[in-house]
Motif scaffolding. Structure first.
Motif, PDB file in Angstrom:
ATOM      1  N   PRO A 155       0.834  -1.202   0.000  1.00 54.52           N
ATOM      2  CA  PRO A 155       0.000   0.000   0.000  1.00 54.52           C
ATOM      3  C   PRO A 155       0.872   1.258   0.000  1.00 54.52           C
ATOM      4  O   PRO A 155       1.998   1.245   0.498  1.00 54.52           O
ATOM      5  N   LEU A 156       0.318   2.306  -0.576  1.00 56.24           N
ATOM      6  CA  LEU A 156       1.004   3.592  -0.596  1.00 56.24           C
ATOM      7  C   LEU A 156       0.527   4.401   0.604  1.00 56.24           C
ATOM      8  O   LEU A 156      -0.675   4.556   0.818  1.00 56.24           O
ATOM      9  N   ILE A 157       1.469   4.897   1.393  1.00 55.02           N
ATOM     10  CA  ILE A 157       1.095   5.694   2.558  1.00 55.02           C
ATOM     11  C   ILE A 157       1.533   7.139   2.292  1.00 55.02           C
ATOM     12  O   ILE A 157       2.733   7.413   2.252  1.00 55.02           O
ATOM     13  N   LEU A 158       0.571   8.021   2.091  1.00 51.86           N
ATOM     14  CA  LEU A 158       0.892   9.410   1.786  1.00 51.86           C
ATOM     15  C   LEU A 158       0.734  10.243   3.058  1.00 51.86           C
ATOM     16  O   LEU A 158      -0.341  10.277   3.659  1.00 51.86           O
ATOM     17  N   VAL A 159       1.802  10.887   3.459  1.00 50.66           N
ATOM     18  CA  VAL A 159       1.778  11.626   4.716  1.00 50.66           C
ATOM     19  C   VAL A 159       1.693  13.130   4.444  1.00 50.66           C
ATOM     20  O   VAL A 159       2.534  13.683   3.739  1.00 50.66           O
ATOM     21  N   ASP A 160       0.672  13.745   5.014  1.00 52.28           N
ATOM     22  CA  ASP A 160       0.493  15.188   4.874  1.00 52.28           C
ATOM     23  C   ASP A 160       1.350  15.865   5.958  1.00 52.28           C
ATOM     24  O   ASP A 160       0.866  16.203   7.033  1.00 52.28           O
ATOM     25  N   GLY A 161       2.623  16.024   5.649  1.00 51.27           N
ATOM     26  CA  GLY A 161       3.568  16.525   6.652  1.00 51.27           C
ATOM     27  C   GLY A 161       3.183  17.888   7.191  1.00 51.27           C
ATOM     28  O   GLY A 161       3.298  18.157   8.392  1.00 51.27           O
ATOM     29  N   SER A 162       2.704  18.764   6.328  1.00 55.85           N
ATOM     30  CA  SER A 162       2.392  20.123   6.774  1.00 55.85           C
ATOM     31  C   SER A 162       1.245  20.135   7.767  1.00 55.85           C
ATOM     32  O   SER A 162       1.269  20.855   8.764  1.00 55.85           O
ATOM     33  N   SER A 163       0.231  19.325   7.496  1.00 54.64           N
ATOM     34  CA  SER A 163      -0.903  19.301   8.426  1.00 54.64           C
ATOM     35  C   SER A 163      -0.435  18.821   9.803  1.00 54.64           C
ATOM     36  O   SER A 163      -0.816  19.374  10.830  1.00 54.64           O
ATOM     37  N   TYR A 164       0.447  17.815   9.837  1.00 58.60           N
ATOM     38  CA  TYR A 164       0.916  17.311  11.121  1.00 58.60           C
ATOM     39  C   TYR A 164       1.856  18.281  11.820  1.00 58.60           C
ATOM     40  O   TYR A 164       1.882  18.374  13.042  1.00 58.60           O
ATOM     41  N   LEU A 165       2.621  18.989  11.006  1.00 57.70           N
ATOM     42  CA  LEU A 165       3.538  19.958  11.594  1.00 57.70           C
ATOM     43  C   LEU A 165       2.753  20.992  12.416  1.00 57.70           C
ATOM     44  O   LEU A 165       3.077  21.281  13.562  1.00 57.70           O
ATOM     45  N   PHE A 166       1.679  21.511  11.817  1.00 57.04           N
ATOM     46  CA  PHE A 166       0.863  22.500  12.517  1.00 57.04           C
ATOM     47  C   PHE A 166       0.160  21.897  13.725  1.00 57.04           C
ATOM     48  O   PHE A 166       0.093  22.502  14.787  1.00 57.04           O
ATOM     49  N   ARG A 167      -0.369  20.702  13.543  1.00 57.21           N
ATOM     50  CA  ARG A 167      -1.079  20.080  14.661  1.00 57.21           C
ATOM     51  C   ARG A 167      -0.123  19.844  15.820  1.00 57.21           C
ATOM     52  O   ARG A 167      -0.402  20.163  16.964  1.00 57.21           O
ATOM     53  N   ALA A 168       1.048  19.269  15.505  1.00 53.20           N
ATOM     54  CA  ALA A 168       2.008  18.937  16.565  1.00 53.20           C
ATOM     55  C   ALA A 168       2.462  20.202  17.287  1.00 53.20           C
ATOM     56  O   ALA A 168       2.667  20.206  18.497  1.00 53.20           O
ATOM     57  N   TYR A 169       2.579  21.278  16.511  1.00 50.99           N
ATOM     58  CA  TYR A 169       3.026  22.537  17.094  1.00 50.99           C
ATOM     59  C   TYR A 169       2.070  23.017  18.183  1.00 50.99           C
ATOM     60  O   TYR A 169       2.461  23.668  19.140  1.00 50.99           O
ATOM     61  N   HIS A 170       0.795  22.684  18.035  1.00 52.27           N
ATOM     62  CA  HIS A 170      -0.194  23.164  18.993  1.00 52.27           C
ATOM     63  C   HIS A 170      -0.522  22.178  20.096  1.00 52.27           C
ATOM     64  O   HIS A 170      -1.364  22.452  20.941  1.00 52.27           O
ATOM     65  N   VAL A 171       0.098  21.003  20.098  1.00 57.90           N
ATOM     66  CA  VAL A 171      -0.168  20.039  21.175  1.00 57.90           C
ATOM     67  C   VAL A 171       0.576  20.486  22.435  1.00 57.90           C
ATOM     68  O   VAL A 171       1.792  20.659  22.405  1.00 57.90           O
TER      69      VAL A 171
END
Length: 911
Positions: A8-24
């Motif tokens: 399977p191809l796993i496509l990671v939306d790095g930018s979305s996670y970067l912002f989310r992680a920044y606010h955790v």
DNA sequence: ACCCATTCCTA
DNA sequence: GTAGGAATGGGTA
């Protein structure tokens, strides 16, 4: 082609996670020793490693947004125009993160002119065409439009996976309707226009009816009401919104999905990077050559779900009941819970009881289910008769969740609950008071990782909610037995943690747990109210309100609802063109008291409104309401004191709140005349004088402050003399008022800005006062600074008696939140120590009262620094003196602790 | 019937 | 500036 043998191809939306992680929050605290933030890096790395673990065969590709504008800006120059620039402490994490991902060997794409979404959409489409299953890892809801039978979304931070059915479940529309759905709603954050006032509900409604956006547009003239007008005025720009919301799936890429293969990790480079950014966990994993733990394993205190099979009995026979009773008596400690007809402890009737003395095993004993065809149950009085000796004995240790409630209910069946050794609600509160709620369902999830059956699940909700006696015994039995079982398991999980913390444990053992029966007695006794007097007051207020209303309508030139801030805004600021002084947090012109006070100087209407508001408040909250809360059984009002609500350790009071009965205004104070003593008794109110300031003197050990209290001076005058550099005798009332504001301000962790507003001087002047204060009381300043520092180092502050208050925001990047946490850190030790002291006083008072004739004196209320009693007139003086003495001795500070008493036929006189 | 914002009552 | 509870209007369900 339902399944594929290809990876399977796993496509990671790095930018979305970067912002989310920044606010955790817990990630925000992370940085290197020299202050380079690493929380967002850590979050994204954890997330990728967790994907690696979940999809061992997956072919992971990581995609990021590129810098600069995209084609959407050409379509619509305003696109994302409202976005603030990326914060520096996030920006500086991007480059190292990119380096790490590349060194890990993952293909990484950063394509200019488009967004990560578009690259992901394109790759997903290519993969689908080649028959490769695709999983898109993102936190962005817009991606739901990409879901097909071969493309799923996974939110790796919450572990929620979404296929086509999942999209329908989450959004209420199919994936192929998502763009239409997004276009209708618009997006405030991205500045995409939509239909005004059209949120998810309306969008789903229209799309369910008309299927597509085009059909919605075609039928726009049929939509009624304001929302219909909004739709029609949005028609022109809906096509643009649609285009902006559409993810582009034909981006020109150098390589297609199947050509982007991972390369071997560059361990050397990773070691350097992880060392530089002090990512110890990843460094350690690198050495061990294993995958990093998932994000949640990094969080402390994470519950590991217990796999325990539930084995619950429902007891219908005397023999079975006796067998359980034997087990309980041999168990040493058992969990206990009552099921009743009401959450109001005065109204509740027993329906059944449940127990547990071993995790996973519990029993429910029903005896008052009375729905049609309910099975024969054991006799209530027989069951209670059997239980009574055990429940009343201190030899059998009981534990429960909020047993104060159960103690109330049992007392109505002539059972005095004793031997309460533990209470999970109080354990949770003492262990960590900073939780929105300490109810069982929340605790079970937090500490056991277990989702419990909610009362609403079995009883329904709203007007049609059933009471427990109407619930089918099988369902009720599982729920009730689970309550006892979970309570027992919670206790094991929580008490283990609590008992390792000396301060919090002693607060639990020495203060909170023993206070519970004291509060039970106060609540049960209740307070006596003169309903007739309140009725007269209501009537008088009502008359005045009508007069005010007529006058106000005359001035405004039309009728309006004086109680509606919204209508009032319209009248004042639109019709009468009065200038706006202040806005509410939402941006509307404020009509708050301070604003109206100021306007009242120039205009007639605000004055009327102020009087109207004040009186309406008194009437609706107090004079109308209190008589309705008198219980016919006792002729008294019975509040509920909540022991696990205020994070600082204070009690709170509801139904009614007896801790905010008016006192400051003349009219308000009259309400206290209705809190009366029974025949032959007096109301006695004893309050601690300046308790929080005395605690500040003790904690800071400031010589000047300690001396002022030791000499019995008026502390505000003494402060004024110091700040204004005059003799105590020359302190004017204005000086004293300012000094008082400073003293209070200090307790609240104030700033010069806050002080200047409070006392109406300039900011510099306020700062000068504060500087002078700290010059005269230097230890107060070092104490404050020390408190901020400990709070930051340890993440919590403590009271004199070891009560702990955690401050999760103390290291927040958001300065407003951080400052607020600092103020709370300053205030909590003082407010909390005061709470500890009065609670200790209540324990000592209650213990003494227990040695006296039961009719001599009752403690009826607590209002943070004040205790209110009913005392037999014949012994008024001696009992009052004794109580004052006990309260004075409740704590040993390095300044005197002074309690002052007043008495009368009602609460007003007692002040 | 529920959620929210606003306002105002207390220590 | 700290800590709470409650009533109201007004919107949406």
């Amino acid at each position: 082609m339902a399944t594929s043998t290809l990876s399977p191809l796993i496509l990671v939306d790095g930018s979305s996670y970067l912002f989310r992680a920044y606010h955790v929050p817990y990630l925000q605290a992370l940085s290197t020793a020299d202050g380079h933030p690493t929380g967002a890096i850590t979050g994204v790395l954890n997330m990728i490693k967790s994907l690696q673990k979940d999809y061992p065969n997956g072919n992971i590709i990581v995609v990021f947004d590129a810098k600069g504008k995209t084609f959407r800006n050409d379509l619509y120059p305003e696109y994302k125009a409202n976005r603030p620039p990326m914060p520096d402490d996030l920006r500086c994490q991007i480059a190292p993160l990119h380096e790490m991902i590349e060194a890990m060997g993952f293909p990484m794409l950063v394509i200019e002119g488009v967004e990560a979404d578009d690259v992901i959409g394109t790759l997903a489409k290519q993969a689908s065409e080649e028959g490769i299953e695709t999983v898109i890892s993102t936190g962005d809801k817009d991606m739901a439009q990409l879901v097909t039978p071969h493309v799923r979304l996974i939110n790796t931070m919450t572990n929620v996976e979404m296929d086509e059915a999942g999209v329908v479940e989450k959004f209420g529309v199919r994936p192929d309707q998502i763009i239409d759905y997004l276009a209708l709603m618009g997006d405030k954050v991205d500045n995409i226009p939509g239909v005004e006032k059209c949120g998810p509900k309306t969008a789903v409604k229209w799309l369910t009816e008309h299927e597509t956006l085009d059909n919605v547009i075609a039928n726009a003239d049929k939509v009624k009401g304001k929302i219909g007008e909004n739709l029609r005025s949005a028609l022109d720009q809906l096509p643009l919104s649609y285009e902006l919301a559409t993810i582009k799936c034909d981006v020109a890429l150098e390589k297609n999905a199947s050509e982007l293969a991972p390369v071997e990790a560059d361990t050397e480079k990773l070691t350097t990077l992880f060392t530089e950014y002090e990512l110890r966990r990843h460094l350690a994993d690198l050495k061990k050559g294993k995958d990093a733990p998932s994000a949640e394993e990094v969080v402390e205190e994470e519950a590991i779900p217990e796999a325990i099979d539930a084995d619950y009995d429902i007891i219908f026979t005397e023999a079975d009941f006796n067998a359980w009773l034997n087990k309980l008596m041999n168990a040493g400690t058992f969990a206990f819970d009552t099921e009743t007809t009401s959450i109001d402890y005065m109204q509740a009737e027993l329906v059944g009881v449940s127990f547990s003395c071993e995790a996973g095993k519990a029993a429910y004993v029903p005896f008052a289910h009375d729905y049609e065809d309910a099975p024969q149950q054991l006799d209530r009085d027989w069951v209670l008769g059997k239980l009574k000796p055990i429940l009343q004995s201190t030899s059998y240790k009981k534990l429960g969740q909020n047993l104060k409630y159960d103690a109330h209910v049992l007392s109505h069946y002539d059972i005095t609950l004793a031997g309460v050794a533990f209470d999970t609600m109080l354990e949770s509160y003492c262990y960590n008071s900073v939780a929105s709620r300490h109810n069982m369902d929340a605790l079970a999830e937090k500490y056991l990782g277990v989702k419990t059956v909610k009362f609403e699940d079995i009883a329904g909700k709203g007007a049609k909610q059933l009471t427990f006696n109407q619930i089918e015994i099988e369902k009720a039995g599982h729920y009730a037995a689970e309550d006892a079982d979970i309570t027992l398991r919670l206790h094991h999980a929580l008490y283990g943690k609590l008992s390792k913390e000396k301060g919090p444990l002693s607060v639990f053992t020495d203060i909170e747990l023993p206070l519970m029966p004291v509060l039970t007695r106060m609540e049960e006794h209740g307070v006596l109210i003169d309903s007739d007097l309140l009725g007269e007051q209501s009537q008088a207020i009502g008359t005045r309100l009508s007069e005010l209303e007529i006058e106000a309508h005359n001035i405004a030139g039309k009728t309006f609802n004086l109680a509606s801030p919204k209508q009032l805004q319209e009248i004042l600021f639109t019709d009468l063109q009065i200038p706006v002084i202040k806005k509410t947090p939402k941006g509307a012109p404020s009509t708050a008291e301070e604003v109206l006070q100021e306007l009242a100087l120039d205009y007639p209407l605000p004055k009327l409104i102020l009087e109207h508001r004040g009186l309406a408040k008194l009437k609706s909250t107090y004079t109308d309401k209190l008589p309705l809360l008198v219980q016919s059984k006792t002729g008294r009002v019975h509040t509920s004191y909540h022991q696990a609500v205020a994070a600082t350790g204070r009690l709170s009071s509801t139904d009614p709140n007896l801790q905010n009965i008016p006192i400051r205004s003349e009219e308000g104070r009259k309400i206290r005349q209705a809190f009366i003593a029974p025949d032959g008794y007096k109301i006695v109110a004893i309050d601690y004088s300046q308790i929080e300031l005395r605690i500040m003197a003790h904690l800071s050990d400031d010589p000047g402050l300690v001396k002022a209290f030791a000499e019995g001076k008026d502390v505000h005058s003494a402060t004024a003399a110091e700040i204004f550099g005059v003799d105590v005798d020359s302190v004017t009332s204005d000086m004293r008022r300012s000094a008082k504001a400073i003293n209070f301000g200090l307790i609240y962790g104030m700033s010069a800005f806050g002080l200047s507003k409070q006392i109406g001087v300039g900011r510099n002047q306020a700062q000068a006062y504060m500087d002078k204060y700290f010059e005269r009381y230097p230890n107060v300043m070092s104490y404050m600074e020390g408190t901020r520092q400990t709070a930051s180092e340890k993440g919590y502050v403590e009271t004199l008696f070891g009560r702990r208050l955690y401050l999760p925001d103390i290291k927040a990047r958001n300065q407003a939140r951080k400052k607020a946490a600092e103020r709370a850190a300053i205030n909590a030790p003082m407010q909390g120590t005061a709470a500890d002291i009065i609670k200790k006083a209540m324990l000592a008072v209650d213990a003494w009262i227990a040695t006296q004739d039961s009719e001599l004196v009752k403690m009826t209320m607590q209002v943070h620094d004040e205790l209110i009693f009913e005392i037999k007139e014949s012994a008024l003086e001696s009992v009052t003196a004794k109580l004052v003495e006990i309260m004075n001795d409740a704590a040993e500070l390095n300044v005197p602790l002074i309690a002052e008493a007043g008495h009368g036929d009602n609460w007003q006189q007692a002040h």
